[in-house]
Scaffold this active site. Structure first.
Site, PDB file in Angstrom:
ATOM      1  N   ASN A 201       3.331  -3.924   0.887  1.00  0.00           N
ATOM      2  CA  ASN A 201       1.966  -3.735   1.367  1.00  0.00           C
ATOM      3  C   ASN A 201       1.207  -2.888   0.339  1.00  0.00           C
ATOM      4  O   ASN A 201       1.788  -2.380  -0.615  1.00  0.00           O
ATOM      5  CB  ASN A 201       1.941  -3.113   2.773  1.00  0.00           C
ATOM      6  CG  ASN A 201       2.585  -1.731   2.835  1.00  0.00           C
ATOM      7  OD1 ASN A 201       2.367  -0.885   1.966  1.00  0.00           O
ATOM      8  ND2 ASN A 201       3.392  -1.500   3.855  1.00  0.00           N
ATOM      9  N   GLU A 204       2.553   0.673  -0.310  1.00  0.00           N
ATOM     10  CA  GLU A 204       3.783   0.727  -1.112  1.00  0.00           C
ATOM     11  C   GLU A 204       3.486   0.449  -2.581  1.00  0.00           C
ATOM     12  O   GLU A 204       3.990   1.143  -3.476  1.00  0.00           O
ATOM     13  CB  GLU A 204       4.792  -0.293  -0.572  1.00  0.00           C
ATOM     14  CG  GLU A 204       5.317   0.045   0.819  1.00  0.00           C
ATOM     15  CD  GLU A 204       6.033  -1.119   1.480  1.00  0.00           C
ATOM     16  OE1 GLU A 204       6.884  -0.856   2.353  1.00  0.00           O
ATOM     17  OE2 GLU A 204       5.736  -2.286   1.141  1.00  0.00           O
ATOM     18  N   ASP A 272       8.175  -8.675   7.825  1.00  0.00           N
ATOM     19  CA  ASP A 272       9.337  -9.559   7.930  1.00  0.00           C
ATOM     20  C   ASP A 272       8.903 -11.002   8.154  1.00  0.00           C
ATOM     21  O   ASP A 272       9.488 -11.942   7.612  1.00  0.00           O
ATOM     22  CB  ASP A 272      10.241  -9.124   9.091  1.00  0.00           C
ATOM     23  CG  ASP A 272      10.871  -7.760   8.867  1.00  0.00           C
ATOM     24  OD1 ASP A 272      11.149  -7.417   7.704  1.00  0.00           O
ATOM     25  OD2 ASP A 272      11.093  -7.038   9.852  1.00  0.00           O
TER      26      ASP A 272
END
Length: 327
Positions: A201, A204, A272
């Protein structure tokens, strides 16, 4: 969509940190007399696969088969993990779940009241794989890589994906010309060299580069820089309510894909879903941009659900039809 019909014959290796997610769901009617905290009257309980297991669950909902490689404790929670994995579309005879005497099965308990998470209780000990454990996983990986269409590295920084295992597994996959996708951790960020795509994301990616990523131009610059550093053909940065951005190295171009979520209820597990759907459709024959559009639509469905939920193939195709994609 032709690619959707190929999913049932697609096989993907999932290697990473296996986690159990437990939900205690209830309501709050009073404050405890013992301390100024709410008393949650539990009305429902459920335990589901989390971490890399949530990737497995997402793949299963699409009809994709998976091989699972990871580590659990030698405890009762591991039995629950086995039971849950057996309900998914995994090739169980070729799964390798190491039983550790040192590391317990990771269990995260979320207490929810009135659709609001009250608290989370984590039970875990984080230790890297031993040399023996790493060798065992790599031997299993090497035996099944030819049967797989793609590999997902699901890194929650709980010790399964050591620097050595990351490097060796990607090298093996690349040698066999397999797709390798990575849901990364900042601590390992520049160790996923030659992966097909990484899906951090924007927080990060920004943290790894030491800067905030807010504007399109900042994201474009970051995606290109990371892809070049990793020698990767593409780079995806998910951006919450701003959707996602996909950099394709061969085109030296970044595509910005706006979110399709009507209402964001819970972002838990959305990453995920993105990597599972993207990998599946890339392996089934879609191009990078098309697969990203499909995974973005999938994320738009799951964030409207409570907890680490998944999207079924039917829900996904319906969302794409409403969007006007791939008709």
């Amino acid at each position: 969509m032709e690619a959707a019909s190929k999913l049932k014959t697609t096989k993907i290796i999932v290697i990473g940190d296996l986690i159990l997610d437990e939900y205690l769901i209830g309501e709050v009617n009073r404050i405890s007399p013992e301390a100024p905290v709410p008393v949650v009257w539990v009305r429902n309980e459920k335990t589901t696969l989390g971490g890399a297991g949530n990737v497995v669950k997402n793949l299963s909902r699409l009809g994709v088969q998976s091989f699972v490689l990871g580590r659990a404790g030698n405890d009762s929670a591991a039995k629950t993990l086995d039971d849950l994995l057996s309900t998914e579309n995994t090739i169980s005879s070729k799964n390798t779940i190491i039983r550790s005497e040192k590391v317990p099965t990771i269990l995260k308990t979320r207490v929810i009241a009135g659709h609001q998470q009250v608290c989370r209780i984590d039970r875990e000990e984080t230790f890297p794989l031993s040399d023996v454990e790493e060798k065992q996983l790599l031997e299993s990986f090497s035996k099944i890589i030819q049967e797989a269409d793609a590999v997902v590295l699901s890194d929650y920084d709980k010790g399964t994906l050591t620097a050595s295992l990351i490097r060796k597994s990607i090298d093996i996959a690349v040698q066999h010309k397999k797709i390798v996708t990575v849901d990364p951790q900042v601590s390992h960020f520049f160790q996923y060299e030659k992966a097909t795509v990484m899906t951090p994301n924007h927080h990060e990616a920004g943290k790894a580069l030491g800067k905030k990523l807010e504007t399109n131009s900042e994201v474009e610059e970051a995606a290109k820089k990371i892809a070049e550093n990793l020698n990767s053909p593409s780079m995806m940065i998910t951006r919450g309510e701003k959707g996602m951005s996909l950099y394709i190295s061969s085109e030296s171009k970044t595509y910005h894909i706006p979110t399709v979520a009507k209402e964001v209820f819970d972002v838990t597990g959305a990453g995920d879903t993105v990597i599972s759907v993207y990998t599946s459709f890339l392996a089934a024959g879609l191009g990078e941009l098309e697969a990203a559009i499909v995974s973005n639509a999938a994320a738009g469905v799951v964030v409207g659900k409570l907890g680490a939920e998944t999207v079924s193939l039917e829900e996904l195709l319906e969302a794409l039809e409403k969007r006007g994609s791939f008709q």
